[in-house]
Design a protein around this motif. Sequence first.
Motif, short mmCIF file in Angstrom:
data_model
loop_
_atom_site.label_atom_id
_atom_site.label_comp_id
_atom_site.label_asym_id
_atom_site.label_seq_id
_atom_site.Cartn_x
_atom_site.Cartn_y
_atom_site.Cartn_z
N ILE A 140 -21.12 30.21 -13.04
CA ILE A 140 -21.04 30.18 -11.58
C ILE A 140 -20.54 31.49 -10.98
N PRO A 141 -19.42 32.07 -11.46
CA PRO A 141 -19.00 33.36 -10.88
C PRO A 141 -20.06 34.44 -11.01
N ALA A 142 -20.80 34.44 -12.12
CA ALA A 142 -21.86 35.43 -12.30
C ALA A 142 -22.98 35.20 -11.29
N LEU A 143 -23.33 33.95 -11.03
CA LEU A 143 -24.38 33.65 -10.07
C LEU A 143 -24.01 34.11 -8.66
N LEU A 144 -22.74 33.98 -8.32
CA LEU A 144 -22.29 34.37 -6.99
C LEU A 144 -22.34 35.89 -6.79
N SER A 145 -22.55 36.64 -7.88
CA SER A 145 -22.69 38.09 -7.76
C SER A 145 -23.92 38.47 -6.93
N PHE A 146 -24.88 37.55 -6.79
CA PHE A 146 -26.06 37.83 -5.99
C PHE A 146 -25.73 37.89 -4.50
N TRP A 147 -24.62 37.24 -4.11
CA TRP A 147 -24.24 37.22 -2.70
C TRP A 147 -22.94 37.99 -2.42
N LEU A 148 -22.05 38.07 -3.41
CA LEU A 148 -20.76 38.71 -3.21
C LEU A 148 -20.71 40.05 -3.93
N VAL A 149 -20.00 40.99 -3.36
CA VAL A 149 -19.90 42.32 -3.97
C VAL A 149 -19.06 42.28 -5.24
N ASN A 150 -17.94 41.56 -5.17
CA ASN A 150 -17.02 41.52 -6.32
C ASN A 150 -16.61 40.08 -6.57
N THR A 151 -16.92 39.57 -7.75
CA THR A 151 -16.55 38.20 -8.10
C THR A 151 -15.45 38.16 -9.15
N GLY B 110 -12.20 38.24 -8.84
CA GLY B 110 -11.12 37.31 -8.52
C GLY B 110 -11.51 35.87 -8.80
N LEU B 111 -12.75 35.50 -8.43
CA LEU B 111 -13.23 34.15 -8.69
C LEU B 111 -13.32 33.88 -10.18
N ALA B 112 -13.81 34.87 -10.93
CA ALA B 112 -13.90 34.71 -12.38
C ALA B 112 -12.51 34.51 -12.98
N GLY B 113 -11.51 35.23 -12.45
CA GLY B 113 -10.14 35.05 -12.93
C GLY B 113 -9.62 33.65 -12.70
N ILE B 114 -10.00 33.05 -11.56
CA ILE B 114 -9.60 31.67 -11.27
C ILE B 114 -10.22 30.72 -12.28
N PHE B 115 -11.49 30.93 -12.59
CA PHE B 115 -12.17 30.07 -13.54
C PHE B 115 -11.58 30.22 -14.94
N SER C 3 -8.47 30.92 -15.57
CA SER C 3 -7.18 30.23 -15.52
C SER C 3 -7.38 28.73 -15.64
N ILE C 4 -8.41 28.22 -14.96
CA ILE C 4 -8.71 26.79 -15.07
C ILE C 4 -9.11 26.44 -16.49
N TRP C 5 -9.86 27.35 -17.12
CA TRP C 5 -10.27 27.13 -18.51
C TRP C 5 -9.05 26.91 -19.41
N ASP C 6 -8.01 27.70 -19.20
CA ASP C 6 -6.81 27.61 -20.03
C ASP C 6 -6.08 26.28 -19.86
N ALA C 7 -6.40 25.56 -18.78
CA ALA C 7 -5.78 24.25 -18.58
C ALA C 7 -6.24 23.24 -19.62
N ASN C 8 -7.26 23.62 -20.40
CA ASN C 8 -7.80 22.71 -21.43
C ASN C 8 -7.00 22.70 -22.72
N ASN C 9 -5.96 23.52 -22.83
CA ASN C 9 -5.28 23.63 -24.12
C ASN C 9 -4.35 22.46 -24.41
N MET C 10 -4.26 21.52 -23.49
CA MET C 10 -3.47 20.31 -23.70
C MET C 10 -4.25 19.10 -23.21
N PRO C 11 -3.96 17.89 -23.72
CA PRO C 11 -4.67 16.69 -23.27
C PRO C 11 -4.54 16.49 -21.77
N MET C 12 -5.59 15.97 -21.14
CA MET C 12 -5.59 15.86 -19.69
C MET C 12 -4.58 14.86 -19.12
N PRO C 13 -4.05 13.87 -19.90
CA PRO C 13 -3.01 12.99 -19.32
C PRO C 13 -1.74 13.74 -18.92
N ILE C 14 -1.62 15.01 -19.31
CA ILE C 14 -0.45 15.78 -18.91
C ILE C 14 -0.49 16.10 -17.42
#
Length: 270
Positions: free
Chosen positions: A174-185, A187-192, A194-205
């Motif tokens: 998704i961040p790569a796709l938004l490069s077609f409309w945005l000059v710099n993505t 920051g958005l890629a960094g957010i994604f 960070s969200i990815w790292d939320a997977n290192n523990m079970p979701m009931p946490i």
Amino acid sequence: MREWLGTLRNYLMIYFLFIKNCFIAQMEYRTNFILGIAVEIAYLFAKLLYVVVVYETDLHIGSITPDGILMFVGTYTIMTGLYSGLFFPNFVRVSEYIRSGTLDLLMVKPISLQFLVSLRYIDLGMPIPNFIAGGTMVVISWNALNIPVTAWSLFSFLFYLGTALIITYCLMFIPALLSFWLVNTGGLAGIFYSIWDANNMPMPIYSRFIQRIGVYVLPFLVITNFGPMMVMNQLTPALAVWGAIAPIVLLVIVRFVWSRAIRNYNSASG
């Protein structure tokens, strides 16, 4: 049907050639290849600190024991290796393709542009240590939990690893796709990331609200949770069905956004 299977076979052959060419290119600089693996092993030791803390504190997340948490961490490690090796080297290049005009040259190739842009490069060094370490953690956890090794349990776990791979592709594209409309993505890629790292523990946490967002809106939590939960008989029938449907929905969305992006793309040469 026969024509579709023939097309699929051709693309698999092309992808095999991509892997072969990337391997040859990386072997030309073997020192860099080995150093890359060494760096990834160092990161793995940092990840293993989570496991050490979990066992030393006898951490329980709901009904999930430390042995169960180890399976989640192992699955997360496997998926991190697959993402880093299969998708990341391609997604970071998309914005450069657009800025430099390289996309113009790729458009004339007699092959799916999305396939070429998003799957052309493979970093073979990244998945190796992650896959070995993650697989070892899953096996140790599986044995410690006394979960029977049956054809169904293996199929279920591998099935949700497969769906997780598709979801990873779609969400992190998704961040790569938004490069077609945005000059710099960046920051958005960094957010994604960070969200990815939320997977290192079970979701009931996480709270119930965050779980719903992470399962149904941006289904990051599906990636490393559904496989272990299915094996541990903690996945409800509704979630099991959603885990199979989510990658299809995301593929349709990504394909639609990609089509819109290409339609509105302005060539760098004017």
